[in-house]
Scaffold this motif. Structure first.
Motif, short mmCIF file in Angstrom:
data_model
loop_
_atom_site.label_atom_id
_atom_site.label_comp_id
_atom_site.label_asym_id
_atom_site.label_seq_id
_atom_site.Cartn_x
_atom_site.Cartn_y
_atom_site.Cartn_z
N VAL A 69 0.88 -1.17 0.00
CA VAL A 69 0.00 0.00 0.00
C VAL A 69 0.91 1.21 0.00
O VAL A 69 1.88 1.28 0.77
CB VAL A 69 -0.93 0.01 1.22
CG1 VAL A 69 -1.56 1.40 1.41
CG2 VAL A 69 -2.04 -1.03 1.07
N MET A 70 0.61 2.17 -0.87
CA MET A 70 1.41 3.38 -0.98
C MET A 70 0.60 4.55 -0.44
O MET A 70 -0.58 4.72 -0.80
CB MET A 70 1.80 3.65 -2.42
CG MET A 70 2.34 2.44 -3.14
SD MET A 70 2.91 2.81 -4.82
CE MET A 70 4.51 3.52 -4.48
N PRO A 120 3.87 6.37 -8.67
CA PRO A 120 3.96 4.93 -8.35
C PRO A 120 4.18 4.05 -9.58
O PRO A 120 4.83 3.01 -9.50
CB PRO A 120 2.60 4.63 -7.70
CG PRO A 120 2.14 5.93 -7.15
CD PRO A 120 2.63 6.95 -8.13
N VAL A 121 3.65 4.47 -10.74
CA VAL A 121 3.86 3.70 -11.96
C VAL A 121 5.34 3.74 -12.35
O VAL A 121 5.91 2.74 -12.80
CB VAL A 121 2.97 4.22 -13.11
CG1 VAL A 121 3.17 3.38 -14.37
CG2 VAL A 121 1.50 4.21 -12.71
N PHE A 133 -0.50 -1.76 -10.29
CA PHE A 133 -0.89 -0.44 -9.79
C PHE A 133 -2.41 -0.27 -9.75
O PHE A 133 -3.10 -0.45 -10.75
CB PHE A 133 -0.27 0.63 -10.68
CG PHE A 133 -0.72 2.03 -10.38
CD1 PHE A 133 -0.40 2.64 -9.18
CD2 PHE A 133 -1.47 2.74 -11.31
CE1 PHE A 133 -0.81 3.93 -8.91
CE2 PHE A 133 -1.88 4.03 -11.04
CZ PHE A 133 -1.56 4.63 -9.83
N ARG A 134 -2.94 0.07 -8.57
CA ARG A 134 -4.34 0.43 -8.37
C ARG A 134 -4.41 1.65 -7.47
O ARG A 134 -3.43 1.99 -6.80
CB ARG A 134 -5.13 -0.71 -7.72
CG ARG A 134 -5.58 -1.81 -8.66
CD ARG A 134 -4.61 -2.92 -8.73
NE ARG A 134 -5.17 -4.05 -9.50
CZ ARG A 134 -4.57 -5.22 -9.60
NH1 ARG A 134 -3.40 -5.43 -9.02
NH2 ARG A 134 -5.11 -6.18 -10.31
N VAL A 135 -5.57 2.28 -7.43
CA VAL A 135 -5.74 3.49 -6.64
C VAL A 135 -7.07 3.45 -5.89
O VAL A 135 -8.06 2.93 -6.41
CB VAL A 135 -5.71 4.77 -7.52
CG1 VAL A 135 -5.62 6.02 -6.66
CG2 VAL A 135 -4.57 4.72 -8.52
N MET A 136 -7.08 4.00 -4.70
CA MET A 136 -8.33 4.27 -3.98
C MET A 136 -8.76 5.67 -4.42
O MET A 136 -8.13 6.66 -4.07
CB MET A 136 -8.10 4.20 -2.47
CG MET A 136 -9.37 4.14 -1.65
SD MET A 136 -9.06 3.84 0.13
CE MET A 136 -8.78 2.06 0.14
N ILE A 175 11.50 12.35 -5.56
CA ILE A 175 10.65 11.37 -4.90
C ILE A 175 11.36 10.88 -3.64
O ILE A 175 12.43 10.27 -3.71
CB ILE A 175 10.36 10.16 -5.80
CG1 ILE A 175 9.81 10.60 -7.16
CG2 ILE A 175 9.39 9.19 -5.12
CD1 ILE A 175 9.76 9.48 -8.19
N HIS A 176 10.77 11.17 -2.49
CA HIS A 176 11.29 10.63 -1.23
C HIS A 176 10.48 9.38 -0.92
O HIS A 176 9.25 9.44 -0.81
CB HIS A 176 11.16 11.64 -0.10
CG HIS A 176 11.89 11.23 1.15
ND1 HIS A 176 11.41 10.27 2.00
CD2 HIS A 176 13.08 11.62 1.67
CE1 HIS A 176 12.26 10.10 3.01
NE2 HIS A 176 13.29 10.90 2.82
#
Length: 368
Positions: free
Chosen positions: A94-95, A108-109, A124-127, A270-271
């Motif tokens: 989970v990101m 994320p991609v 890759f999916r998203v809420m 990107i951290h």
């Protein structure tokens, strides 16, 4: 005349990537509908493999636009070795990320393309917010691929959310689920959001923040409670070089600016911290505190980014064009196909015409 033509061509530059991504949804959705039909007569894992191939192909088209075409310089910070340099089987993760722009979702991609032996873009999916289900073709498809619709306002309806989480938890391919705990984009133009966020923080005895909004932990709580196969949480903080330009603090670039804007300041920082799932609290109050503390750290990271001498991080090579060009050529050819085949043109028209039915299907199946 030549000057006017040059100016006109330059003004049209942003239209090319935007049109490529948006118009490609027509052949994409047409293929997805065919795969959906095939899923009734072939084993589930076969249909899922076909869908993953299609989805990964589209994600690589997106990478072509956002990396190869844009010419962005990417820099990594934080503890990220186990994510971008991982070999073998990809992780389930989970990101959680800060949210400033309509470009944020591609980060994320970019990371997924560098995770595992063959890349992991298909995971890759998203809420996402509930209203996106009304987007023609796209809104229907992403639910089929495991995206999760949540309501920002009104009564929370848990059944479709829990059903999607169960599906992800039981799926064979790995998943990366992106959650934006802030719930909406933070921008210097939306000062009322920051003011409201800081009033809540002050009532809770916490310091106000200027770079991020106070996060909500509800979506993350649902994910932790229902995804028993999770390996880690990836905490992502996104910073855009354009925001260091004069009077641009707090104003993240949109897709046009990111892809087609000036190359000077076109950097992406990107951290990334990987947190093993065993180190993440699951009790409600503890998780809420943990989430706020993670965003307090983001506040410090972004403050340092705006300082006179920010950390440069480690340069990340651009994704090889050999990975993204085949998908780009495929979708480009698919867009040109109706000019050479009336049958394909009719298929595309039927796909577009079916959009209201696909949206109705989401409601009939109580997916939203």
């Amino acid at each position: 005349m030549l000057i006017s033509l040059t100016i006109a061509v330059d003004a049209l530059r942003p239209i090319i990537p935007c049109s490529l991504l948006s118009l490609s949804m027509v052949p994409f959705a047409s293929c997805a509908i065919v795969i959906g039909g095939v899923s009734w007569i072939v084993p589930r894992h076969v249909a899922q493999q076909l869908d993953n191939m299609l989805y990964k192909s589209y994600m690589r088209l997106c990478l072509f636009v956002f990396e190869n075409l844009s010419g962005v310089e990417i820099y990594l910070h934080g503890t990220n070795e186990e994510v971008v340099n991982k070999t073998g089987k990809p992780e389930n993760a989970v990101m959680i990320s800060n949210h400033q722009s309509n470009v944020d979702w591609i980060i994320p991609v970019m990371l997924a393309a560098r995770h595992g032996d063959q890349g992991n873009e298909q995971a890759f999916r998203v809420m996402v917010k509930n209203s996106i289900h009304l987007v023609p073709m796209f809104g229907w498809y992403i639910f089929q691929h495991g995206y999760i619709y949540v309501r920002r306002f009104g009564e929370f309806i848990g059944a479709p959310v829990l059903r999607q989480l169960k599906w992800l938890n039981e799926s064979d391919p790995p998943y990366w689920l992106l959650i934006f705990p802030e719930g909406t984009r933070n921008s210097a133009k939306k000062k009322h959001l920051l003011e409201s966020s800081n009033r809540f923080l002050e009532k809770s005895g916490r310091q106000p923040m200027q770079n991020v909004l106070c996060p909500r932990s509800g979506g993350l709580q649902l994910a932790l409670d229902n995804l028993s196969t999770l390996d880690a949480i990836y905490d992502v903080t996104v910073m855009y070089g354009q925001m260091r330009m004069a009077e641009r603090r707090g104003l993240a670039p949109g897709m046009f600016d990111f892809c087609c804007g000036s190359q000077q300041f076109k950097q992406l920082h990107i951290h990334l911290d990987r947190i093993p799932i065993d180190e993440v609290p699951k009790a409600k109050l503890e998780l809420r505190t943990w989430t706020i503390e993670r965003f307090t750290k983001k506040e410090r990271i972004i403050d340092e980014f705006y300082s006179e001498k920010p950390s440069t991080g480690s340069a990340l090579p651009c994704v090889p064009i050999s990975q993204t060009l085949p998908s780009t050529l495929f979708f480009s050819a698919a867009l040109l196909a109706p000019f050479f085949s009336r049958t394909i043109g009719r298929i595309y028209l039927l796909t577009i015409a079916s959009s209201p039915l696909l949206i109705a299907w989401l409601h009939i199946r109580k997916c939203v």
